[in-house]
Design a protein around this motif. Structure first.
Motif, PDB file in Angstrom:
ATOM      1  N   LYS A   1       0.845  -1.189   0.000  1.00 22.83           N
ATOM      2  CA  LYS A   1       0.000   0.000   0.000  1.00 22.83           C
ATOM      3  C   LYS A   1       0.879   1.237   0.000  1.00 22.83           C
ATOM      4  CE  LYS A   1      -4.104   1.969   2.187  1.00 22.83           C
ATOM      5  NZ  LYS A   1      -5.183   1.752   3.170  1.00 22.83           N
TER       6      LYS A   1
ATOM      7  N   ALA B   1      -3.279   6.259   0.547  1.00 25.61           N
ATOM      8  CA  ALA B   1      -4.707   6.040   0.747  1.00 25.61           C
ATOM      9  C   ALA B   1      -5.510   7.154   0.090  1.00 25.61           C
ATOM     10  CB  ALA B   1      -5.030   5.984   2.240  1.00 25.61           C
ATOM     11  N   GLN B   2      -6.604   6.782  -0.533  1.00 29.14           N
ATOM     12  CA  GLN B   2      -7.665   7.714  -0.942  1.00 29.14           C
ATOM     13  C   GLN B   2      -7.207   8.822  -1.899  1.00 29.14           C
ATOM     14  OE1 GLN B   2      -9.451  10.121   2.154  1.00 29.14           O
ATOM     15  NE2 GLN B   2     -11.510   9.642   1.479  1.00 29.14           N
TER      16      GLN B   2
ATOM     17  N   CYS C   1      -8.369  10.713  -5.521  1.00 24.38           N
ATOM     18  CA  CYS C   1      -9.658  10.987  -6.148  1.00 24.38           C
ATOM     19  C   CYS C   1      -9.448  11.377  -7.611  1.00 24.38           C
ATOM     20  CB  CYS C   1     -10.356  12.131  -5.406  1.00 24.38           C
ATOM     21  SG  CYS C   1     -11.975  12.566  -6.071  1.00 24.38           S
TER      22      CYS C   1
ATOM     23  N   ASN D   1      -4.705  14.349  -4.876  1.00 24.28           N
ATOM     24  CA  ASN D   1      -4.096  13.568  -3.792  1.00 24.28           C
ATOM     25  C   ASN D   1      -3.862  14.495  -2.611  1.00 24.28           C
ATOM     26  OD1 ASN D   1      -2.701  11.828  -2.165  1.00 24.28           O
ATOM     27  ND2 ASN D   1      -0.968  11.532  -3.544  1.00 24.28           N
TER      28      ASN D   1
ATOM     29  N   THR E   1      -7.731   8.545   6.166  1.00 23.06           N
ATOM     30  CA  THR E   1      -8.693   8.903   5.120  1.00 23.06           C
ATOM     31  C   THR E   1      -9.613  10.006   5.634  1.00 23.06           C
ATOM     32  OG1 THR E   1     -10.225   7.164   5.826  1.00 23.06           O
ATOM     33  CG2 THR E   1      -8.657   6.609   4.084  1.00 23.06           C
TER      34      THR E   1
ATOM     35  N   ASP F   1     -13.440  12.254   5.230  1.00 25.66           N
ATOM     36  CA  ASP F   1     -14.807  12.227   4.747  1.00 25.66           C
ATOM     37  C   ASP F   1     -14.811  12.775   3.318  1.00 25.66           C
ATOM     38  OD1 ASP F   1     -17.907  12.259   5.590  1.00 25.66           O
ATOM     39  OD2 ASP F   1     -17.447  14.020   4.352  1.00 25.66           O
ATOM     40  N   LYS F   2     -15.447  12.066   2.405  1.00 27.02           N
ATOM     41  CA  LYS F   2     -15.360  12.438   1.000  1.00 27.02           C
ATOM     42  C   LYS F   2     -15.901  13.839   0.734  1.00 27.02           C
ATOM     43  CE  LYS F   2     -15.395   7.705  -0.756  1.00 27.02           C
ATOM     44  NZ  LYS F   2     -16.135   6.681  -1.533  1.00 27.02           N
TER      45      LYS F   2
ATOM     46  N   TYR G   1     -13.082  16.270   1.640  1.00 29.13           N
ATOM     47  CA  TYR G   1     -11.761  15.981   1.050  1.00 29.13           C
ATOM     48  C   TYR G   1     -11.190  17.194   0.309  1.00 29.13           C
ATOM     49  CZ  TYR G   1      -8.190  13.207  -1.423  1.00 29.13           C
ATOM     50  OH  TYR G   1      -7.007  12.694  -1.901  1.00 29.13           O
TER      51      TYR G   1
ATOM     52  N   TRP H   1     -12.733   6.807  -6.450  1.00 30.88           N
ATOM     53  CA  TRP H   1     -11.828   6.830  -5.298  1.00 30.88           C
ATOM     54  C   TRP H   1     -11.076   5.503  -5.201  1.00 30.88           C
ATOM     55  CZ3 TRP H   1     -11.927  11.252  -2.154  1.00 30.88           C
ATOM     56  CH2 TRP H   1     -13.010  12.118  -2.350  1.00 30.88           C
ATOM     57  N   ASN H   2      -9.790   5.575  -4.921  1.00 31.87           N
ATOM     58  CA  ASN H   2      -9.081   4.325  -4.657  1.00 31.87           C
ATOM     59  C   ASN H   2      -7.783   4.593  -3.915  1.00 31.87           C
ATOM     60  OD1 ASN H   2      -7.781   5.428  -7.037  1.00 31.87           O
ATOM     61  ND2 ASN H   2      -6.816   3.442  -7.327  1.00 31.87           N
ATOM     62  N   ASP H   3      -7.208   3.536  -3.353  1.00 30.85           N
ATOM     63  CA  ASP H   3      -5.884   3.598  -2.761  1.00 30.85           C
ATOM     64  C   ASP H   3      -4.865   3.279  -3.855  1.00 30.85           C
ATOM     65  OD1 ASP H   3      -7.244   3.950  -0.389  1.00 30.85           O
ATOM     66  OD2 ASP H   3      -6.974   1.871   0.278  1.00 30.85           O
TER      67      ASP H   3
END
Length: 369
Positions: free
Chosen positions: A171, A174-175, A177, A215, A223, A225-226, A229, A254-256
């Motif tokens: 990893k 994280a997160q 968009c 990012n 992470t 709250d969307k 963000y 959204w992804n890591d």
């Protein structure tokens, strides 16, 4: 006629199918989704990927339907220039790079797949490699015997798992968009805004649309709250606040970010892994799509002249230097992205162009395809 099964209908799988169809093989392509489901985001294709598309014969169409990128502009949060890069100079060719919608590139690759047997909602359940063939059982219960299996089924490859076992991914971030917007009138290049809070990247992908990659910096893998963000980015220079006025987190992807460790061999015997299944890495060098297209070109060339029983080894030997270079430079970029902003800004101003040129120099050299 030799039979090939390709697992995965993304960029790597479709590009390979497109070339191999024209070489006269019996191709079966299986896709785990019940229908084509392409991420509704964009893709930045550096020049080596455009060269691979040219080799396949599709770059002209991609340029017409995408957006030619010949500059990279890096700015601070106030919109002041930190680094401007002439991509024609860095890559040594005209119209070097390309922004394009993923689903548009996908459609370009599919168009013309006239003789391919495509099965949706299907994966490889089991496989057994023999000296002269590969016996596979599919998730729909059917059994196939083929001369070669190509695993193009992405970062979480089932094919890779079957032949090499479970390989944990690392990893990275994280997160992040991603989303598509109406192209701002004044954005006609790869344009990155950076500050202490993170990065906001805008890439034109056709004359009317642009792709955003955001990012937000954080400690560890925290992470947000969307809905919250994007709050820090609303203070950035235009056009970022205007973009965020209309932004909806539910319309974003959204992804890591994760990385596949280096594989000693990209496959085993007659089972070859390509694209993210073989060398998935986060997008700091923006090489995911480009390397996938290169894989398709290289593998299709090797199939003409090489022993298929050791194709995974032969393919790995041909690709390792280029991929290893990209991985090492990608990891270097990852470390730079986590530096304090003032250090990163200073480095970009002093040695940014030099480093960028060095990063891409081997990739700018067109292989003997």
């Amino acid at each position: 006629m030799k039979k090939i099964v390709i697992a995965g209908g993304g960029i790597a799988g479709l590009a390979t199918a497109r070339i191999l169809q024209n070489q006269g093989y019996d191709i079966k392509l299986i896709e785990k989704q019940p229908e084509w489901q392409i991420s509704g985001t964009g893709l930045y294709l550096p020049s080596n990927g455009v060269v691979a598309l040219d080799k396949i014969g599709l770059a002209t169409t991609a340029r017409e339907k995408g957006f030619i990128i010949d500059y990279r502009n890096i700015k601070n949060a106030k919109g002041e220039a930190i680094l401007d890069l002439d991509l024609e100079k860095i890559w040594g060719r005209e119209k070097p790079c390309l922004g394009i919608k993923r689903n548009v590139l996908h459609d370009i690759l599919i168009d013309g797949l006239n003789t391919i047997d495509i099965s949706f909602n299907t994966t490889i359940k089991s496989l057994k490699a023999n000296p002269n063939s590969v016996a596979i059982e599919l998730s729909n219960g059917s059994k196939e015997e083929c001369d070669l299996v190509i695993g193009a089924d992405g970062l979480y490859s089932k094919t890779r798992n079957l032949i090499l076992g479970d390989i944990p991914l690392r990893k990275v971030t994280a997160q992040v968009c991603r989303f598509i917007i109406k192209k701002p009138r004044d954005i006609n290049s790869w344009t990155l805004f950076i500050s202490t809070v993170g990065q906001f990247l805008i890439i034109p992908i056709d004359k009317d649309s642009a792709y955003c990659y955001v990012n937000r910096k954080t400690k560890g893998f925290k992470t947000f709250d969307k809905k919250q963000y994007m709050e820090p980015f609303k203070k950035f220079a235009s056009p970022v606040p205007e973009i965020l006025n209309d932004w909806n987190p539910n319309d974003a992807y959204w992804n890591d970010l994760e990385e596949l460790p280096k594989l000693p061999i990209m496959g085993s015997g007659r089972v070859v892994l390509i694209g993210d299944a073989a060398h998935g890495m986060p997008p700091f060098m923006a090489q995911g799509g480009a390397l996938a297209l290169e894989d398709a070109v290289v593998l299709s060339g090797l199939l003409k002249n090489e022993d298929w029983s050791t194709m995974a080894y032969t393919f790995s030997k041909n690709r390792s230097n280029r991929i290893d270079w990209t991985r090492a430079r990608n990891q270097k970029r990852e470390k730079l992205s986590k530096l304090p902003y003032w250090i990163a800004k200073l480095g970009l101003k002093k040695v940014g162009e030099k480093n960028w040129t060095e990063d891409y120099r081997p990739l700018a050299e067109t292989p003997n395809w």
